[in-house]
Design a protein around this motif. Structure first.
Motif, PDB file in Angstrom:
ATOM      1  N   ASN A  63       0.825  -1.208   0.000  1.00 14.27           N
ATOM      2  CA  ASN A  63       0.000   0.000   0.000  1.00 14.27           C
ATOM      3  C   ASN A  63       0.860   1.259   0.000  1.00 14.27           C
ATOM      4  O   ASN A  63       0.567   2.217  -0.716  1.00 14.27           O
ATOM      5  CB  ASN A  63      -0.944   0.017   1.210  1.00 14.27           C
ATOM      6  CG  ASN A  63      -2.239  -0.691   0.932  1.00 14.27           C
ATOM      7  OD1 ASN A  63      -2.904  -0.413  -0.049  1.00 14.27           O
ATOM      8  ND2 ASN A  63      -2.600  -1.619   1.797  1.00 14.27           N
ATOM      9  N   GLN A 101      -5.746  -7.404  -4.714  1.00 11.09           N
ATOM     10  CA  GLN A 101      -7.090  -7.642  -4.176  1.00 11.09           C
ATOM     11  C   GLN A 101      -7.025  -8.024  -2.701  1.00 11.09           C
ATOM     12  O   GLN A 101      -7.790  -7.518  -1.878  1.00 11.09           O
ATOM     13  CB  GLN A 101      -7.803  -8.723  -4.973  1.00 11.09           C
ATOM     14  CG  GLN A 101      -9.204  -9.008  -4.464  1.00 11.09           C
ATOM     15  CD  GLN A 101      -9.881 -10.136  -5.220  1.00 11.09           C
ATOM     16  OE1 GLN A 101      -9.299 -10.735  -6.110  1.00 11.09           O
ATOM     17  NE2 GLN A 101     -11.107 -10.424  -4.856  1.00 11.09           N
ATOM     18  N   ASN A 104      -6.322  -5.062  -0.648  1.00 14.68           N
ATOM     19  CA  ASN A 104      -7.238  -3.937  -0.878  1.00 14.68           C
ATOM     20  C   ASN A 104      -6.544  -2.744  -1.527  1.00 14.68           C
ATOM     21  O   ASN A 104      -6.677  -1.605  -1.077  1.00 14.68           O
ATOM     22  CB  ASN A 104      -7.927  -3.511   0.416  1.00 14.68           C
ATOM     23  CG  ASN A 104      -8.808  -4.592   0.966  1.00 14.68           C
ATOM     24  OD1 ASN A 104      -9.575  -5.207   0.231  1.00 14.68           O
ATOM     25  ND2 ASN A 104      -8.695  -4.848   2.256  1.00 14.68           N
ATOM     26  N   ASN A 106      -6.181  -0.602  -4.997  1.00 11.47           N
ATOM     27  CA  ASN A 106      -6.814  -0.324  -6.284  1.00 11.47           C
ATOM     28  C   ASN A 106      -5.743   0.031  -7.307  1.00 11.47           C
ATOM     29  O   ASN A 106      -5.061   1.037  -7.172  1.00 11.47           O
ATOM     30  CB  ASN A 106      -7.806   0.837  -6.155  1.00 11.47           C
ATOM     31  CG  ASN A 106      -8.984   0.476  -5.291  1.00 11.47           C
ATOM     32  OD1 ASN A 106      -9.506  -0.626  -5.377  1.00 11.47           O
ATOM     33  ND2 ASN A 106      -9.406   1.395  -4.447  1.00 11.47           N
ATOM     34  N   SER A 108      -4.857   0.445 -11.551  1.00 12.23           N
ATOM     35  CA  SER A 108      -5.491   0.678 -12.852  1.00 12.23           C
ATOM     36  C   SER A 108      -4.942  -0.266 -13.918  1.00 12.23           C
ATOM     37  O   SER A 108      -5.200  -0.083 -15.094  1.00 12.23           O
ATOM     38  CB  SER A 108      -5.289   2.130 -13.271  1.00 12.23           C
ATOM     39  OG  SER A 108      -3.918   2.436 -13.307  1.00 12.23           O
TER      40      SER A 108
END
Length: 121
Positions: A63, A101, A104, A106, A108
């Protein structure tokens, strides 16, 4: 005469701070070494070891790296760094595709070792 001199110094200081701020934002890239270190806790998961979910420190690093990859060029540079490392370290393609996934994140684009890094948006 003294007031003009102080005003000139103040203007020079403000301009200096603005230039420093601009320079700082331009060097906000992510090095290949930093990208690899961010994902180091993910290596056992990416190599197919148990458990079937990445540990929390892996997701935290992934992240963090994702947040730092703020431009297309930085994302492409990271991709070009991670792609050869994935084959060197025996990363399983299915696990690398699951990582965003499961953490978590996101993205592109597909997180796949066979991706063409020039196609990363």
């Amino acid at each position: 005469m003294g007031k003009k001199y102080i005003s000139l110094i103040m203007v020079a200081m403000v301009l200096g701070m603005l230039v420093t701020k601009l320079d700082a934002s331009q060097i906000d890239d992510v090095s290949c070494q930093e990208a690899l270190l961010s994902l180091l806790p993910c290596l056992p998961f990416l190599q197919g070891a148990d458990p079937a979910t990445p540990p929390s420190n892996c997701c935290a690093g992934a992240n963090n790296l994702n947040q730092k990859a703020a431009t297309t060029q930085i994302r492409r540079d990271i991709c070009n760094c991670l792609k050869p490392a994935a084959s060197r370290f025996g990363v399983h393609s299915d696990r690398s595709k699951q990582l965003p996934q499961l953490c978590n994140i996101n993205l592109s684009f597909s997180f796949d070792p066979s991706i063409d890094c020039n196609s990363v948006p």
